[in-house]
Design a protein around this motif. Structure first.
Motif, PDB file in Angstrom:
ATOM      1  N   LEU A   6     -33.760  12.625 -58.402  1.00 38.54           N
ATOM      2  CA  LEU A   6     -32.255  11.788 -58.339  1.00 38.54           C
ATOM      3  C   LEU A   6     -33.082  10.323 -58.542  1.00 38.54           C
ATOM      4  O   LEU A   6     -33.061  10.274 -57.396  1.00 38.54           O
ATOM      5  CB  LEU A   6     -31.327  12.422 -57.119  1.00 38.54           C
ATOM      6  CG  LEU A   6     -29.733  12.212 -57.391  1.00 38.54           C
ATOM      7  CD1 LEU A   6     -29.426  12.748 -58.287  1.00 38.54           C
ATOM      8  CD2 LEU A   6     -29.773  12.810 -55.303  1.00 38.54           C
ATOM      9  N   GLY A   7     -31.730   9.803 -59.255  1.00 41.06           N
ATOM     10  CA  GLY A   7     -31.780   8.253 -59.114  1.00 41.06           C
ATOM     11  C   GLY A   7     -30.593   7.909 -59.844  1.00 41.06           C
ATOM     12  O   GLY A   7     -29.970   8.788 -60.873  1.00 41.06           O
ATOM     13  N   PHE A   8     -30.650   6.789 -59.516  1.00 38.90           N
ATOM     14  CA  PHE A   8     -29.719   5.622 -60.592  1.00 38.90           C
ATOM     15  C   PHE A   8     -30.271   4.126 -59.888  1.00 38.90           C
ATOM     16  O   PHE A   8     -30.981   3.816 -59.376  1.00 38.90           O
ATOM     17  CB  PHE A   8     -28.131   6.262 -60.005  1.00 38.90           C
ATOM     18  CG  PHE A   8     -28.317   6.301 -58.251  1.00 38.90           C
ATOM     19  CD1 PHE A   8     -28.170   4.469 -57.482  1.00 38.90           C
ATOM     20  CD2 PHE A   8     -28.264   6.931 -56.984  1.00 38.90           C
ATOM     21  CE1 PHE A   8     -27.924   5.045 -56.532  1.00 38.90           C
ATOM     22  CE2 PHE A   8     -28.961   7.054 -55.748  1.00 38.90           C
ATOM     23  CZ  PHE A   8     -28.037   5.834 -55.449  1.00 38.90           C
ATOM     24  N   TYR A   9     -28.658   3.584 -60.528  1.00 38.20           N
ATOM     25  CA  TYR A   9     -29.318   2.048 -60.763  1.00 38.20           C
ATOM     26  C   TYR A   9     -28.186   1.850 -59.505  1.00 38.20           C
ATOM     27  O   TYR A   9     -26.794   2.773 -59.907  1.00 38.20           O
ATOM     28  CB  TYR A   9     -28.549   1.415 -62.098  1.00 38.20           C
ATOM     29  CG  TYR A   9     -30.567   1.588 -62.481  1.00 38.20           C
ATOM     30  CD1 TYR A   9     -31.204   0.820 -62.072  1.00 38.20           C
ATOM     31  CD2 TYR A   9     -30.778   2.036 -64.067  1.00 38.20           C
ATOM     32  CE1 TYR A   9     -32.533   0.503 -63.001  1.00 38.20           C
ATOM     33  CE2 TYR A   9     -31.263   2.622 -64.169  1.00 38.20           C
ATOM     34  CZ  TYR A   9     -33.056   1.914 -63.980  1.00 38.20           C
ATOM     35  OH  TYR A   9     -33.559   1.899 -64.546  1.00 38.20           O
ATOM     36  N   LEU A  21     -29.298  10.892 -50.408  1.00 41.80           N
ATOM     37  CA  LEU A  21     -29.415  11.204 -51.776  1.00 41.80           C
ATOM     38  C   LEU A  21     -30.096  12.782 -51.276  1.00 41.80           C
ATOM     39  O   LEU A  21     -30.797  12.905 -50.503  1.00 41.80           O
ATOM     40  CB  LEU A  21     -31.031  10.258 -52.102  1.00 41.80           C
ATOM     41  CG  LEU A  21     -30.155   8.986 -52.066  1.00 41.80           C
ATOM     42  CD1 LEU A  21     -31.079   8.569 -53.259  1.00 41.80           C
ATOM     43  CD2 LEU A  21     -28.668   8.988 -53.548  1.00 41.80           C
ATOM     44  N   GLY A  22     -30.271  13.774 -52.220  1.00 44.82           N
ATOM     45  CA  GLY A  22     -30.499  15.124 -52.044  1.00 44.82           C
ATOM     46  C   GLY A  22     -29.726  16.228 -52.813  1.00 44.82           C
ATOM     47  O   GLY A  22     -29.153  15.713 -54.115  1.00 44.82           O
ATOM     48  N   THR A  54     -37.838  12.244 -54.729  1.00 40.64           N
ATOM     49  CA  THR A  54     -37.621  13.332 -55.569  1.00 40.64           C
ATOM     50  C   THR A  54     -38.260  14.084 -54.346  1.00 40.64           C
ATOM     51  O   THR A  54     -39.021  14.594 -53.871  1.00 40.64           O
ATOM     52  CB  THR A  54     -39.465  13.428 -56.018  1.00 40.64           C
ATOM     53  OG1 THR A  54     -39.405  12.385 -57.305  1.00 40.64           O
ATOM     54  CG2 THR A  54     -40.201  14.406 -57.113  1.00 40.64           C
ATOM     55  N   PHE A  55     -37.504  15.656 -54.862  1.00 36.79           N
ATOM     56  CA  PHE A  55     -37.734  16.984 -53.964  1.00 36.79           C
ATOM     57  C   PHE A  55     -38.128  18.347 -54.519  1.00 36.79           C
ATOM     58  O   PHE A  55     -38.230  18.353 -55.691  1.00 36.79           O
ATOM     59  CB  PHE A  55     -36.090  17.211 -53.536  1.00 36.79           C
ATOM     60  CG  PHE A  55     -35.464  16.063 -53.220  1.00 36.79           C
ATOM     61  CD1 PHE A  55     -35.440  15.617 -51.554  1.00 36.79           C
ATOM     62  CD2 PHE A  55     -34.608  14.976 -54.411  1.00 36.79           C
ATOM     63  CE1 PHE A  55     -34.430  14.362 -51.164  1.00 36.79           C
ATOM     64  CE2 PHE A  55     -33.592  14.351 -53.577  1.00 36.79           C
ATOM     65  CZ  PHE A  55     -34.190  14.162 -51.905  1.00 36.79           C
ATOM     66  N   SER A  56     -39.401  19.025 -53.406  1.00 31.68           N
ATOM     67  CA  SER A  56     -39.974  19.970 -54.155  1.00 31.68           C
ATOM     68  C   SER A  56     -38.598  20.833 -53.933  1.00 31.68           C
ATOM     69  O   SER A  56     -38.008  21.367 -53.098  1.00 31.68           O
ATOM     70  CB  SER A  56     -40.418  20.522 -52.386  1.00 31.68           C
ATOM     71  OG  SER A  56     -41.654  19.403 -53.192  1.00 31.68           O
ATOM     72  N   LEU A  57     -38.424  21.885 -54.549  1.00 31.95           N
ATOM     73  CA  LEU A  57     -38.082  23.297 -54.677  1.00 31.95           C
ATOM     74  C   LEU A  57     -38.159  24.246 -53.929  1.00 31.95           C
ATOM     75  O   LEU A  57     -39.642  24.441 -54.400  1.00 31.95           O
ATOM     76  CB  LEU A  57     -38.008  23.978 -56.133  1.00 31.95           C
ATOM     77  CG  LEU A  57     -37.431  22.300 -57.090  1.00 31.95           C
ATOM     78  CD1 LEU A  57     -36.536  23.071 -58.500  1.00 31.95           C
ATOM     79  CD2 LEU A  57     -35.249  21.817 -56.679  1.00 31.95           C
ATOM     80  N   PRO A  58     -37.064  25.660 -53.695  1.00 32.39           N
ATOM     81  CA  PRO A  58     -37.644  26.179 -52.476  1.00 32.39           C
ATOM     82  C   PRO A  58     -38.207  27.567 -53.816  1.00 32.39           C
ATOM     83  O   PRO A  58     -37.908  26.798 -55.208  1.00 32.39           O
ATOM     84  CB  PRO A  58     -36.647  26.388 -52.612  1.00 32.39           C
ATOM     85  CG  PRO A  58     -35.396  26.235 -53.264  1.00 32.39           C
ATOM     86  CD  PRO A  58     -35.973  24.720 -53.598  1.00 32.39           C
ATOM     87  N   GLU A  59     -38.821  28.560 -53.143  1.00 25.84           N
ATOM     88  CA  GLU A  59     -38.981  29.357 -54.137  1.00 25.84           C
ATOM     89  C   GLU A  59     -38.246  30.151 -54.668  1.00 25.84           C
ATOM     90  O   GLU A  59     -38.534  30.318 -55.692  1.00 25.84           O
ATOM     91  CB  GLU A  59     -40.572  30.735 -53.156  1.00 25.84           C
ATOM     92  CG  GLU A  59     -41.272  29.948 -52.895  1.00 25.84           C
ATOM     93  CD  GLU A  59     -42.136  29.803 -53.802  1.00 25.84           C
ATOM     94  OE1 GLU A  59     -42.288  30.404 -54.616  1.00 25.84           O
ATOM     95  OE2 GLU A  59     -43.109  28.582 -53.809  1.00 25.84           O
TER      96      GLU A  59
END
Length: 88
Positions: A6-9, A21-22, A54-59
């Motif tokens: 997830l990103g933005f300026y 953020l999330g 950056t986030f890890s996704l669950p299974e």
């Protein structure tokens, strides 16, 4: 897919802003909604800054949606914050 970003300026003027953020998702096995968030400080620099996590996704997941919230201390001065180019 093992991760998501997830990103933005952001452009801030006179105060440091904190962003939450999330993302949220639903566990398809239990139908419970979960949130994965981080707090990020956006510095005061009167210039555009790129903010990204950056986030890890669950299974197992479904119904993924981004979360972006901004927090700052309210004063008598009008506060300005600009956001552009949100990507998820």
């Amino acid at each position: 897919m093992g991760s998501i970003a997830l990103g933005f300026y952001a452009f801030t003027y006179d105060r440091t802003v904190q962003a939450r953020l999330g993302f949220s998702y639903v566990n398809p096995e239990t139908l419970e909604e979960h949130e994965v968030v981080r707090l990020v400080n956006i510095p005061t620099n009167r210039a555009w800054a790129f903010v990204s996590e950056t986030f890890s996704l669950p299974e197992s997941f479904s119904q993924v949606r981004p979360i972006i919230e901004f927090f700052y201390t309210q004063t008598e001065l009008v506060y300005e914050l600009a956001v552009n180019g949100i990507s998820f």
